[in-house]
Write a protein that holds these residues in place. Structure first.
Motif, PDB file in Angstrom:
ATOM      1  N   ASP A 117     -87.140  10.731  41.072  1.00  0.00           N
ATOM      2  CA  ASP A 117     -87.811  11.477  41.094  1.00  0.00           C
ATOM      3  C   ASP A 117     -86.990  12.596  41.883  1.00  0.00           C
ATOM      4  N   ALA A 118     -86.717  13.869  40.400  1.00  0.00           N
ATOM      5  CA  ALA A 118     -85.285  14.789  40.817  1.00  0.00           C
ATOM      6  C   ALA A 118     -85.564  15.519  41.783  1.00  0.00           C
ATOM      7  N   ASN A 119     -87.792  15.266  41.942  1.00  0.00           N
ATOM      8  CA  ASN A 119     -87.583  17.320  42.966  1.00  0.00           C
ATOM      9  C   ASN A 119     -88.359  15.941  44.061  1.00  0.00           C
ATOM     10  N   GLY A 120     -88.070  14.885  44.316  1.00  0.00           N
ATOM     11  CA  GLY A 120     -88.512  13.659  45.336  1.00  0.00           C
ATOM     12  C   GLY A 120     -87.946  14.761  46.602  1.00  0.00           C
ATOM     13  N   ALA A 121     -88.513  13.597  47.795  1.00  0.00           N
ATOM     14  CA  ALA A 121     -88.288  14.991  49.201  1.00  0.00           C
ATOM     15  C   ALA A 121     -86.642  13.986  49.981  1.00  0.00           C
ATOM     16  N   GLU A 122     -86.772  13.186  49.554  1.00  0.00           N
ATOM     17  CA  GLU A 122     -85.271  12.027  49.324  1.00  0.00           C
ATOM     18  C   GLU A 122     -83.927  12.704  49.221  1.00  0.00           C
ATOM     19  N   ILE A 123     -84.592  13.914  48.058  1.00  0.00           N
ATOM     20  CA  ILE A 123     -82.934  13.863  47.092  1.00  0.00           C
ATOM     21  C   ILE A 123     -82.544  15.435  47.711  1.00  0.00           C
ATOM     22  N   LYS A 124     -84.455  15.638  47.937  1.00  0.00           N
ATOM     23  CA  LYS A 124     -84.387  17.111  48.318  1.00  0.00           C
ATOM     24  C   LYS A 124     -83.353  17.512  49.831  1.00  0.00           C
ATOM     25  N   ARG A 125     -84.052  16.705  50.743  1.00  0.00           N
ATOM     26  CA  ARG A 125     -83.097  16.475  51.951  1.00  0.00           C
ATOM     27  C   ARG A 125     -81.653  15.931  51.570  1.00  0.00           C
ATOM     28  N   ARG A 126     -81.767  14.914  50.775  1.00  0.00           N
ATOM     29  CA  ARG A 126     -79.614  14.922  50.837  1.00  0.00           C
ATOM     30  C   ARG A 126     -79.033  16.011  49.979  1.00  0.00           C
ATOM     31  N   LEU A 127     -79.470  16.734  49.159  1.00  0.00           N
ATOM     32  CA  LEU A 127     -78.940  17.634  48.911  1.00  0.00           C
ATOM     33  C   LEU A 127     -78.711  19.284  50.445  1.00  0.00           C
ATOM     34  N   TYR A 128     -79.718  19.375  50.436  1.00  0.00           N
ATOM     35  CA  TYR A 128     -79.772  19.740  51.863  1.00  0.00           C
ATOM     36  C   TYR A 128     -78.935  19.954  53.372  1.00  0.00           C
ATOM     37  N   TYR A 129     -78.309  18.028  52.921  1.00  0.00           N
ATOM     38  CA  TYR A 129     -77.771  18.035  54.363  1.00  0.00           C
ATOM     39  C   TYR A 129     -76.587  17.816  53.591  1.00  0.00           C
ATOM     40  N   LEU A 130     -76.308  17.785  52.734  1.00  0.00           N
ATOM     41  CA  LEU A 130     -74.547  18.223  51.371  1.00  0.00           C
ATOM     42  C   LEU A 130     -74.308  19.116  51.842  1.00  0.00           C
ATOM     43  N   GLU A 131     -75.190  20.224  50.958  1.00  0.00           N
ATOM     44  CA  GLU A 131     -74.641  21.106  50.935  1.00  0.00           C
ATOM     45  C   GLU A 131     -73.935  22.065  52.683  1.00  0.00           C
ATOM     46  N   VAL A 132     -75.627  21.709  54.133  1.00  0.00           N
ATOM     47  CA  VAL A 132     -74.348  22.071  55.173  1.00  0.00           C
ATOM     48  C   VAL A 132     -73.500  21.543  56.179  1.00  0.00           C
ATOM     49  N   GLU A 133     -72.643  20.620  55.243  1.00  0.00           N
ATOM     50  CA  GLU A 133     -72.140  19.817  55.526  1.00  0.00           C
ATOM     51  C   GLU A 133     -70.839  20.326  54.656  1.00  0.00           C
ATOM     52  N   SER A 134     -70.829  20.561  53.195  1.00  0.00           N
ATOM     53  CA  SER A 134     -69.920  21.185  52.563  1.00  0.00           C
ATOM     54  C   SER A 134     -69.360  22.827  53.201  1.00  0.00           C
ATOM     55  N   ARG A 135     -70.119  23.514  53.943  1.00  0.00           N
ATOM     56  CA  ARG A 135     -69.985  24.478  54.139  1.00  0.00           C
ATOM     57  C   ARG A 135     -69.203  24.999  55.109  1.00  0.00           C
ATOM     58  N   ARG A 136     -70.155  23.922  56.231  1.00  0.00           N
ATOM     59  CA  ARG A 136     -69.384  24.073  57.528  1.00  0.00           C
ATOM     60  C   ARG A 136     -67.210  23.123  57.572  1.00  0.00           C
ATOM     61  N   ARG A 137     -67.678  22.286  56.731  1.00  0.00           N
ATOM     62  CA  ARG A 137     -66.051  21.476  56.348  1.00  0.00           C
ATOM     63  C   ARG A 137     -64.969  22.777  55.488  1.00  0.00           C
ATOM     64  N   GLU A 138     -65.824  23.338  55.002  1.00  0.00           N
ATOM     65  CA  GLU A 138     -64.781  24.711  53.851  1.00  0.00           C
ATOM     66  C   GLU A 138     -64.493  25.986  55.086  1.00  0.00           C
ATOM     67  N   ARG A 139     -65.433  26.085  56.389  1.00  0.00           N
ATOM     68  CA  ARG A 139     -65.218  27.226  57.271  1.00  0.00           C
ATOM     69  C   ARG A 139     -64.326  27.162  58.291  1.00  0.00           C
ATOM     70  N   GLU A 140     -64.147  25.365  58.147  1.00  0.00           N
ATOM     71  CA  GLU A 140     -63.265  24.529  59.198  1.00  0.00           C
ATOM     72  C   GLU A 140     -61.549  24.507  58.739  1.00  0.00           C
ATOM     73  N   MET A 141     -61.286  23.956  57.566  1.00  0.00           N
ATOM     74  CA  MET A 141     -60.734  23.610  56.712  1.00  0.00           C
ATOM     75  C   MET A 141     -59.645  26.057  56.385  1.00  0.00           C
ATOM     76  N   ASP A 142     -60.465  26.924  55.863  1.00  0.00           N
ATOM     77  CA  ASP A 142     -60.181  28.005  55.959  1.00  0.00           C
ATOM     78  C   ASP A 142     -59.495  28.367  57.160  1.00  0.00           C
ATOM     79  N   LYS A 143     -60.428  27.891  58.442  1.00  0.00           N
ATOM     80  CA  LYS A 143     -59.096  28.115  60.014  1.00  0.00           C
ATOM     81  C   LYS A 143     -57.974  27.171  60.204  1.00  0.00           C
ATOM     82  N   VAL A 144     -58.067  26.633  59.388  1.00  0.00           N
ATOM     83  CA  VAL A 144     -56.254  25.447  59.228  1.00  0.00           C
ATOM     84  C   VAL A 144     -55.801  26.042  58.699  1.00  0.00           C
ATOM     85  N   ILE A 145     -56.540  26.746  57.525  1.00  0.00           N
ATOM     86  CA  ILE A 145     -54.832  27.210  56.914  1.00  0.00           C
ATOM     87  C   ILE A 145     -54.920  29.000  57.390  1.00  0.00           C
ATOM     88  N   ALA A 146     -55.549  29.075  57.956  1.00  0.00           N
ATOM     89  CA  ALA A 146     -54.965  30.624  58.337  1.00  0.00           C
ATOM     90  C   ALA A 146     -54.097  30.515  59.477  1.00  0.00           C
TER      91      ALA A 146
END
Length: 552
Positions: A117-146
């Protein structure tokens, strides 16, 4: 890997010797190593199972009958909660874990398993986690490059800006965040290194070099350090002895993490697994690697490619729970020979005995047994797409060019190693209607879900068409998909996908057909020795014990 034809022929001679040795160790599939899966609530399914068991001498006790819902698609939850556990119990209760190597699915066993189920709680929970981790690492990468750009100073300012923003994935110039970050990081590292080397004071230069190395490790992981040391050793041989101990230490640590990542890839997806995976990738490939992994996982999770062929999931019925997003490597493929993965992850071969009618289904069994006695006779037909392949230019694995090359290699190998007549169409057009008499073997492309009646099929013929979804149904009366129509027209065995498989999921023709023609292995063994993936879309239709060239 790209091989010129001369090298391919030399390679096949060595490969044949290795195949013979491997076959002697493994042993040809025997009837007592086969189990049959039938739908308990279908008399037709029971009858086909009993007929096949008697015809091939399979013990009747090795017919597993499970209640199955009607239709060609089985809901994923039904498979997970009912069918899969029932099959596992039957195997355990009959003590067949070490005995059975192959399952045969028959009439009224579902063709495919639907997605989660694409709308199931399990997939939604994973998408949320991946999106949070992605944004966090992008911020860290921007700091390193700066920080790197600050270290580079005026050298960066003199270079025209190529990439703006944070790797904007929506712009046409930068379709991937990772591509944007790679360009920015490479540029910043280049000029930061120049700035460090230009410092006149030795102590400051060493301190800055250490800081630069730390930032490189954070952004690119052990991989960037190992590559950097390797390049230095290659460019300056006088430093090899000095740098080798550190190089070997870092490379050994990286290989350990890579092996851990490979093990994690096969585990069921949950946040704990993702957390461990990201920690591993951070060490091997740094922020850049983890951002790339997250980008891929987000795209895959949103696409929800958790559907699969029933037979392909059945191959992994002995596995504990595993990752359902896309595929798993087929460890029975010859490329995994000697890896030890077959023992860790036991795989069952699976073939389907089903045709558009019960009469054709029974004929599939009878014909295979009859043809084996005298051997398959007839012509090999190969239909290329006419791709322009430049000699010496590497070909991308899974590309159109690779499969056209594979068909050309099939022609070369069969002509060099066998007396078979081989007819090849090198143009973009397909074989025309009625142009292929006495067809014994066939592989070609590309006519999506539209069978072309070019062939007069010989009894016992084997063939498959390289196109998406050619096994979406085996029974629908109006369908023109190739697997169903080829079975109607007289093919004895075929291969196809129940949904979009991506081209690289098909067995390579130059691997599958030479094994089949060699006559040492059964049909199902030839298939699994060349099949790239399990828990995916491909199925084999035909008697698994069939050996069309057993008589040389």
């Amino acid at each position: 890997m790209h091989y010129p034809f001369a090298r391919t022929l030399a390679f096949i001679a060595l490969f044949s010797a290795a195949v013979t040795a491997a076959t002697e160790v493994r042993g040809e599939l025997k009837p007592e190593e086969v189990a049959i899966l039938a739908a308990k609530n279908s008399k037709a399914s029971h009858d086909v199972a009993a007929y096949y068991a008697k015809a091939r001498g399979i013990p009747p006790a090795q017919i597993c009958e499970i209640e199955m819902p009607s239709g060609e698609t089985l809901p994923r939850v039904k498979w997970e909660k009912e069918i899969r556990p029932a099959i596992r119990r039957w195997i355990a209760e009959n003590g067949l874990q070490k005995k059975v190597r192959c399952f045969v699915t028959v009439w009224d066993v579902p063709l495919r398993i639907g997605p989660t189920d694409a709308n199931g709680a399990e997939i939604k929970r994973r998408l949320y986690y991946l999106e949070v981790e992605s944004r966090r690492r992008e911020r860290e990468m921007d700091k390193v490059i700066a920080e790197l750009e600050k270290m580079a100073g005026s050298r960066m300012a003199s270079e025209p800006e190529e990439i703006s923003g944070q790797g904007d994935s929506e712009s046409k110039e930068n379709p991937s965040k990772v591509d944007g970050y790679k360009q920015r990081l490479e540029k910043a590292l280049k000029y930061a290194q120049q700035a460090v080397q230009a410092q006149p004071d030795e102590a400051s230069r060493q301190a800055s070099a250490q800081q630069l190395q730390q930032m490189a490790a954070v952004s690119g992981g052990l991989a960037i350090l190992v590559n950097g040391l390797g390049n230095t050793m290659q460019q300056d041989p006088t430093k090899r002895d000095q740098l080798r101990p550190e190089f070997e230490l870092l490379r050994g640590r990286m290989m350990g993490f890579i092996e851990s990542r490979a093990m994690l890839d096969g585990q069921p997806i949950d946040v704990d697994r993702d957390l461990t995976m990201l920690a591993t990738i951070d060490r091997t490939n740094g922020l850049l690697g983890s951002i790339e992994w997250l980008e891929g996982e987000l795209a895959t999770t949103r696409k929800n490619e958790t559907h699969a062929a029933f037979d392909s999931e059945l191959s992994l019925v002995l596995w504990p729970d595993y990752n359902l997003l896309r595929w798993h490597p087929n460890y029975l493929n010859d490329h995994f020979e000697g890896s030890g993965l077959r023992e860790l992850r036991p795989i069952l071969m699976v073939s389907r005995i089903e045709a558009p009618t019960l009469k054709l289904t029974q004929a599939m069994i009878d014909t295979a047994i009859q043809v084996e006695k005298s051997g398959l006779k007839g012509t090999v037909y190969l239909d290329l797409r006419g791709m322009k392949i430049q000699e010496g230019v590497p070909i991308q694995p899974g590309s159109y060019e690779e499969y056209d090359q594979s068909l050309l290699q099939t022609e070369e190998l069969l002509k060099a190693q066998t007396p078979l007549k081989v007819v090849v169409d090198r143009e973009q057009t397909l074989f025309s209607a009625g142009s292929c008499p006495e067809a014994a073997l066939y592989c070609g492309w590309y006519s999506l879900a539209k069978y072309v009646p070019a062939f007069q099929w010989q009894p016992g013929s084997v063939g498959y068409h390289l196109a998406s979804s050619e096994a979406t149904t085996l029974r629908a009366a109006e369908s023109e998909v190739w697997c169903k129509r080829m079975l109607e027209e007289g093919v004895c065995a075929t291969i196809g996908p129940v949904n979009e498989p991506y081209l690289m999921a098909f067995p390579r023709p130059h691997e599958f057909f030479p094994l089949l023609v060699a006559g040492e292995d059964t049909l199902v063994e030839c298939y699994y020795r060349t099949l790239p993936y399990n828990s995916w879309m491909m199925i084999l239709v035909g008697d698994p014990l069939y050996r069309p060239y057993a008589v040389k």
